[in-house]
Design a protein around this motif. Structure first.
Motif, PDB file in Angstrom:
ATOM      1  N   LEU A  65      -0.756  -3.181   1.436  1.00  0.00           N
ATOM      2  CA  LEU A  65      -2.165  -3.423   1.174  1.00  0.00           C
ATOM      3  C   LEU A  65      -2.571  -2.493   0.046  1.00  0.00           C
ATOM      4  CD1 LEU A  65      -4.087  -3.604   4.582  1.00  0.00           C
ATOM      5  CD2 LEU A  65      -3.663  -5.444   2.955  1.00  0.00           C
ATOM      6  N   ILE A  66      -3.438  -2.966  -0.798  1.00  0.00           N
ATOM      7  CA  ILE A  66      -3.980  -2.102  -1.830  1.00  0.00           C
ATOM      8  C   ILE A  66      -5.501  -2.149  -1.761  1.00  0.00           C
ATOM      9  CG2 ILE A  66      -1.971  -2.342  -3.335  1.00  0.00           C
ATOM     10  CD1 ILE A  66      -4.929  -3.832  -4.706  1.00  0.00           C
ATOM     11  N   ILE A  93      -9.466   0.137   4.396  1.00  0.00           N
ATOM     12  CA  ILE A  93      -8.131  -0.394   4.706  1.00  0.00           C
ATOM     13  C   ILE A  93      -7.991  -0.580   6.214  1.00  0.00           C
ATOM     14  CG2 ILE A  93      -5.659   0.149   4.693  1.00  0.00           C
ATOM     15  CD1 ILE A  93      -6.153   1.522   1.942  1.00  0.00           C
ATOM     16  N   TYR A  94      -8.375   0.447   6.958  1.00  0.00           N
ATOM     17  CA  TYR A  94      -8.280   0.398   8.414  1.00  0.00           C
ATOM     18  C   TYR A  94      -9.118  -0.750   8.998  1.00  0.00           C
ATOM     19  CZ  TYR A  94      -9.051   1.724  13.271  1.00  0.00           C
ATOM     20  OH  TYR A  94      -9.151   1.709  14.642  1.00  0.00           O
ATOM     21  N   LEU A  95     -10.343  -0.886   8.540  1.00  0.00           N
ATOM     22  CA  LEU A  95     -11.196  -1.964   9.054  1.00  0.00           C
ATOM     23  C   LEU A  95     -10.643  -3.340   8.694  1.00  0.00           C
ATOM     24  CD1 LEU A  95     -14.731  -0.434   8.413  1.00  0.00           C
ATOM     25  CD2 LEU A  95     -13.518  -0.658  10.604  1.00  0.00           C
ATOM     26  N   LYS A 140      -3.695  -7.858  -0.026  1.00  0.00           N
ATOM     27  CA  LYS A 140      -2.247  -7.669  -0.102  1.00  0.00           C
ATOM     28  C   LYS A 140      -1.858  -7.414  -1.552  1.00  0.00           C
ATOM     29  CE  LYS A 140      -0.635 -10.052   3.971  1.00  0.00           C
ATOM     30  NZ  LYS A 140       0.243 -11.081   4.541  1.00  0.00           N
ATOM     31  N   ALA A 141      -0.905  -6.540  -1.715  1.00  0.00           N
ATOM     32  CA  ALA A 141      -0.431  -6.216  -3.054  1.00  0.00           C
ATOM     33  C   ALA A 141       0.349  -7.385  -3.643  1.00  0.00           C
ATOM     34  CB  ALA A 141       0.467  -4.983  -3.004  1.00  0.00           C
ATOM     35  N   ARG A 142       0.301  -7.458  -4.953  1.00  0.00           N
ATOM     36  CA  ARG A 142       1.073  -8.462  -5.693  1.00  0.00           C
ATOM     37  C   ARG A 142       2.319  -7.801  -6.274  1.00  0.00           C
ATOM     38  NH1 ARG A 142      -4.506  -9.837  -7.343  1.00  0.00           N
ATOM     39  NH2 ARG A 142      -4.239  -8.469  -9.144  1.00  0.00           N
ATOM     40  N   LEU A 198       1.594   0.902   3.157  1.00  0.00           N
ATOM     41  CA  LEU A 198       2.641   0.027   3.647  1.00  0.00           C
ATOM     42  C   LEU A 198       2.325  -0.330   5.093  1.00  0.00           C
ATOM     43  CD1 LEU A 198       5.454  -1.321   3.515  1.00  0.00           C
ATOM     44  CD2 LEU A 198       6.436   0.928   4.032  1.00  0.00           C
ATOM     45  N   VAL A 199       2.366  -1.609   5.416  1.00  0.00           N
ATOM     46  CA  VAL A 199       2.113  -2.080   6.783  1.00  0.00           C
ATOM     47  C   VAL A 199       3.393  -2.747   7.269  1.00  0.00           C
ATOM     48  CG1 VAL A 199       0.686  -3.555   8.253  1.00  0.00           C
ATOM     49  CG2 VAL A 199      -0.320  -2.465   6.225  1.00  0.00           C
ATOM     50  N   LEU A 200       3.965  -2.211   8.333  1.00  0.00           N
ATOM     51  CA  LEU A 200       5.204  -2.744   8.904  1.00  0.00           C
ATOM     52  C   LEU A 200       4.935  -3.305  10.286  1.00  0.00           C
ATOM     53  CD1 LEU A 200       7.656   0.133   7.928  1.00  0.00           C
ATOM     54  CD2 LEU A 200       7.329  -2.063   6.785  1.00  0.00           C
TER      55      LEU A 200
END
Length: 149
Positions: A53-54, A100-102, A6-8, A66-68
């Motif tokens: 997510l980064i 990222i997907y996994l 997760k991004a900070r 971006l995950v919504l």
């Protein structure tokens, strides 16, 4: 080695630049930097909407997404919507999005309140569509309709 996390909050500026680059590359759009920065900030201020997510390699942020959340009454749970995927040009073709997907797929498999993953892609973005198919995603029977003033 690529790390997905997760991004900070301190990574907001990088994410905003990635989003501007994404719009330029995929849709030839020049986004207003101030508007994008405010939009990115809103996600950090309202985590109930979702999160970024980064992907990080050698201590450098090389990708973001971006995950919504979408509530599915049919499934009695949340579907993760993947938006705004950007991978730095120097790292494309190396499986960064697949990582990222996994990561997201693993989240869904470990959390019974999560029911799946969805994303949309510009119809003209063939390279992205090929990646999504190659990693095991499928085209579904839905069409996307929108209205944007």
């Amino acid at each position: 080695m690529t790390i997905i996390r997760k991004a900070r909050e301190e990574e907001q500026d990088t994410i905003a630049v990635f989003q501007q680059n994404l719009a330029q590359e995929t849709e030839n759009l020049q986004l207003d930097p101030e508007t994008v920065a405010k939009g990115v900030r809103e996600v950090f201020l309202h985590p109930e909407m979702g999160y970024y997510l980064i992907a990080e390699a050698d201590g450098k942020v090389i990708a973001s997404s971006l995950v919504l959340y979408e509530w599915s009454d049919w499934r009695n749970g949340k579907v993760l919507w993947v938006h705004s995927v950007f991978v730095d040009a120097g790292y494309r073709g190396q499986g960064v999005f697949k990582s990222i997907y996994l990561h997201l797929k693993n989240e869904v498999l470990q959390n019974e309140t999560l029911k799946g993953i969805r994303l949309y892609v510009d119809k003209t973005n063939q390279p992205a569509q090929e990646v999504y198919l190659r990693i095991g995603m499928s085209r579904e029977h839905y069409e996307l309709f929108e209205w944007m003033p």
